[in-house]
Design a protein around this motif. Structure first.
Motif, short mmCIF file in Angstrom:
data_model
loop_
_atom_site.label_atom_id
_atom_site.label_comp_id
_atom_site.label_asym_id
_atom_site.label_seq_id
_atom_site.Cartn_x
_atom_site.Cartn_y
_atom_site.Cartn_z
N GLU A 85 0.85 -1.18 0.00
CA GLU A 85 0.00 0.00 0.00
C GLU A 85 0.89 1.24 0.00
O GLU A 85 1.98 1.21 0.56
CB GLU A 85 -0.89 0.05 1.25
N ILE A 86 0.40 2.32 -0.60
CA ILE A 86 1.09 3.60 -0.53
C ILE A 86 0.03 4.69 -0.46
O ILE A 86 -1.00 4.63 -1.14
CB ILE A 86 2.04 3.81 -1.73
N ASP A 87 0.26 5.68 0.43
CA ASP A 87 -0.73 6.74 0.59
C ASP A 87 -0.31 8.01 -0.14
O ASP A 87 0.73 8.04 -0.82
CB ASP A 87 -1.03 7.00 2.07
N ALA A 88 -1.11 9.06 0.00
CA ALA A 88 -0.89 10.29 -0.76
C ALA A 88 0.36 11.05 -0.34
O ALA A 88 0.80 11.96 -1.05
CB ALA A 88 -2.10 11.20 -0.62
N ALA A 89 0.97 10.66 0.79
CA ALA A 89 2.19 11.31 1.25
C ALA A 89 3.44 10.48 0.95
O ALA A 89 4.55 10.92 1.28
CB ALA A 89 2.10 11.60 2.75
N GLY A 90 3.27 9.30 0.38
CA GLY A 90 4.42 8.44 0.07
C GLY A 90 4.75 7.44 1.16
O GLY A 90 5.72 6.67 1.03
N ASN A 91 3.97 7.42 2.25
CA ASN A 91 4.14 6.39 3.26
C ASN A 91 3.67 5.05 2.69
O ASN A 91 2.74 5.01 1.88
CB ASN A 91 3.31 6.71 4.51
N MET A 92 4.30 3.96 3.12
CA MET A 92 3.98 2.65 2.55
C MET A 92 3.80 1.59 3.62
O MET A 92 4.36 1.70 4.71
CB MET A 92 5.11 2.20 1.62
N VAL A 93 3.02 0.57 3.29
CA VAL A 93 3.03 -0.70 4.00
C VAL A 93 3.71 -1.70 3.10
O VAL A 93 3.37 -1.82 1.91
CB VAL A 93 1.60 -1.17 4.35
N LYS A 94 4.70 -2.41 3.67
CA LYS A 94 5.46 -3.39 2.91
C LYS A 94 5.70 -4.63 3.77
O LYS A 94 5.58 -4.57 4.99
CB LYS A 94 6.81 -2.81 2.48
N ILE A 177 -4.32 3.18 9.68
CA ILE A 177 -3.01 3.78 9.95
C ILE A 177 -3.05 5.25 9.55
O ILE A 177 -2.64 5.65 8.46
CB ILE A 177 -1.89 3.00 9.20
N THR A 178 -3.60 6.07 10.46
CA THR A 178 -3.80 7.49 10.17
C THR A 178 -2.55 8.32 10.45
O THR A 178 -2.42 9.43 9.92
CB THR A 178 -4.97 8.04 11.00
N ASP A 179 -1.65 7.82 11.31
CA ASP A 179 -0.40 8.51 11.60
C ASP A 179 0.73 7.48 11.45
O ASP A 179 1.21 6.92 12.45
CB ASP A 179 -0.42 9.10 13.00
N PRO A 180 1.16 7.23 10.20
CA PRO A 180 2.13 6.16 9.97
C PRO A 180 3.43 6.32 10.73
O PRO A 180 3.96 5.34 11.26
CB PRO A 180 2.35 6.21 8.45
N LEU A 181 3.96 7.54 10.79
CA LEU A 181 5.24 7.74 11.45
C LEU A 181 5.14 7.44 12.94
O LEU A 181 6.03 6.80 13.52
CB LEU A 181 5.73 9.17 11.22
N ALA A 182 4.07 7.88 13.57
CA ALA A 182 3.89 7.63 15.01
C ALA A 182 3.76 6.14 15.29
O ALA A 182 4.35 5.62 16.25
CB ALA A 182 2.67 8.38 15.53
N VAL A 193 9.98 -7.04 18.65
CA VAL A 193 9.73 -6.60 17.27
C VAL A 193 11.06 -6.32 16.59
O VAL A 193 11.86 -5.53 17.09
CB VAL A 193 8.84 -5.34 17.25
N VAL A 194 11.29 -6.98 15.47
CA VAL A 194 12.49 -6.70 14.68
C VAL A 194 12.24 -5.43 13.86
O VAL A 194 13.02 -4.48 13.91
CB VAL A 194 12.85 -7.89 13.77
N THR A 195 11.15 -5.43 13.13
CA THR A 195 10.70 -4.18 12.49
C THR A 195 9.26 -4.35 12.05
O THR A 195 8.78 -5.45 11.79
CB THR A 195 11.60 -3.77 11.30
N VAL A 196 8.57 -3.22 11.98
CA VAL A 196 7.19 -3.19 11.50
C VAL A 196 7.19 -2.73 10.04
O VAL A 196 8.04 -1.94 9.62
CB VAL A 196 6.33 -2.24 12.38
N GLY A 197 6.23 -3.24 9.27
CA GLY A 197 6.21 -2.98 7.83
C GLY A 197 5.63 -1.65 7.41
O GLY A 197 5.11 -1.52 6.30
N ILE A 198 5.71 -0.65 8.28
CA ILE A 198 5.35 0.73 7.90
C ILE A 198 6.63 1.44 7.47
O ILE A 198 7.61 1.45 8.21
CB ILE A 198 4.70 1.48 9.07
N PHE A 199 6.61 2.00 6.28
CA PHE A 199 7.75 2.75 5.77
C PHE A 199 7.35 4.23 5.73
O PHE A 199 6.87 4.73 4.72
CB PHE A 199 8.15 2.26 4.38
#
Length: 220
Positions: A85-94, A177-182, A193-199
């Motif tokens: 997924e990618i949103d209008a700001a360039g944040n992604m789920v991978k 996911i309304t605040d991806p960075l947070a 958690v090793v890492t979460v798939g929010i970019f």
């Protein structure tokens, strides 16, 4: 065009961001496979690639493209990868392909992230696609409970999947996911958690979106 044809279209279009004489960051997945095939046509103009998965490394080497270990490279001009997924700001789920941790490592080396995807991946709010989270096996149940408590998310273990790093993947459904960075910052602090798939820290700077009328370029 079929989805496969759209993937080939954006894979070819990504070649314009490949700098002659450089090492190219290469991601993972079916869309990236099309990019690797296109990259093979210009392989004599680049030094090689840094890959985010065992599968992509094998495909690059099969084309005769040298693959460098990430430890051998201090920076790369571009990292080219797909998104779930990618949103209008360039944040992604991978992480649909379970390579999210290595993808973040290579993305961190890159000056720019170029996302290649078909238009079905562009969303207003991320969360429709289950959020992948790479976890140390002993922490899986604990992390799943924490997602329920903190975000109301339903986390399930991806059966039969072990990452290239020897860990497990949780897929979390029911999120907005309304605040991806947070969310990325918070979840990455949870023990196990090793890492979460929010970019969001390593969001896309350019998205090449395959549409029925051709490639749409979105710059962030």
């Amino acid at each position: 065009m079929t989805q496969d044809e759209l993937k080939a279209l954006v894979g070819q279009a990504a070649l314009q961001y490949v700098q002659p004489g450089s090492v190219v960051g290469v991601g993972t997945g079916s869309t990236v496979n099309k990019f690797i095939d296109a990259l093979a046509t210009v392989k004599d103009t680049i030094r090689g690639a840094v890959s985010s998965s065992v599968a992509s490394t094998a495909r690059l080497q099969a084309h005769g493209i040298p693959v460098f270990d990430a430890a051998e490279v201090t920076s790369i001009p571009v990292y080219i990868d797909g998104a779930d997924e990618i949103d209008a700001a360039g944040n992604m789920v991978k992480g649909g392909g379970a390579a999210l941790t290595r993808e973040k490592i290579v993305a961190d080396l890159a000056e720019r992230f170029i996302c290649i995807a078909d238009e079905s991946k562009l969303v207003d709010v991320m969360g429709r696609f289950p959020l992948p989270v790479e976890v140390i096996p002993m922490a899986a149940a604990q992390v799943a409970r924490r997602f329920q408590a903190a975000y109301g998310g339903d986390a399930t273990l991806r059966q039969g999947v072990v990452t290239d790093n020897g860990n497990h993947i949780l897929d979390v459904r029911g999120l907005q996911i309304t605040d991806p960075l947070a969310m990325e910052t918070e979840v990455n602090q949870w023990p196990g958690v090793v890492t979460v798939g929010i970019f969001a820290r390593h969001k896309a700077r350019v998205c090449l979106l395959g549409t029925a009328s051709g490639v749409r370029t979105i710059t962030y």
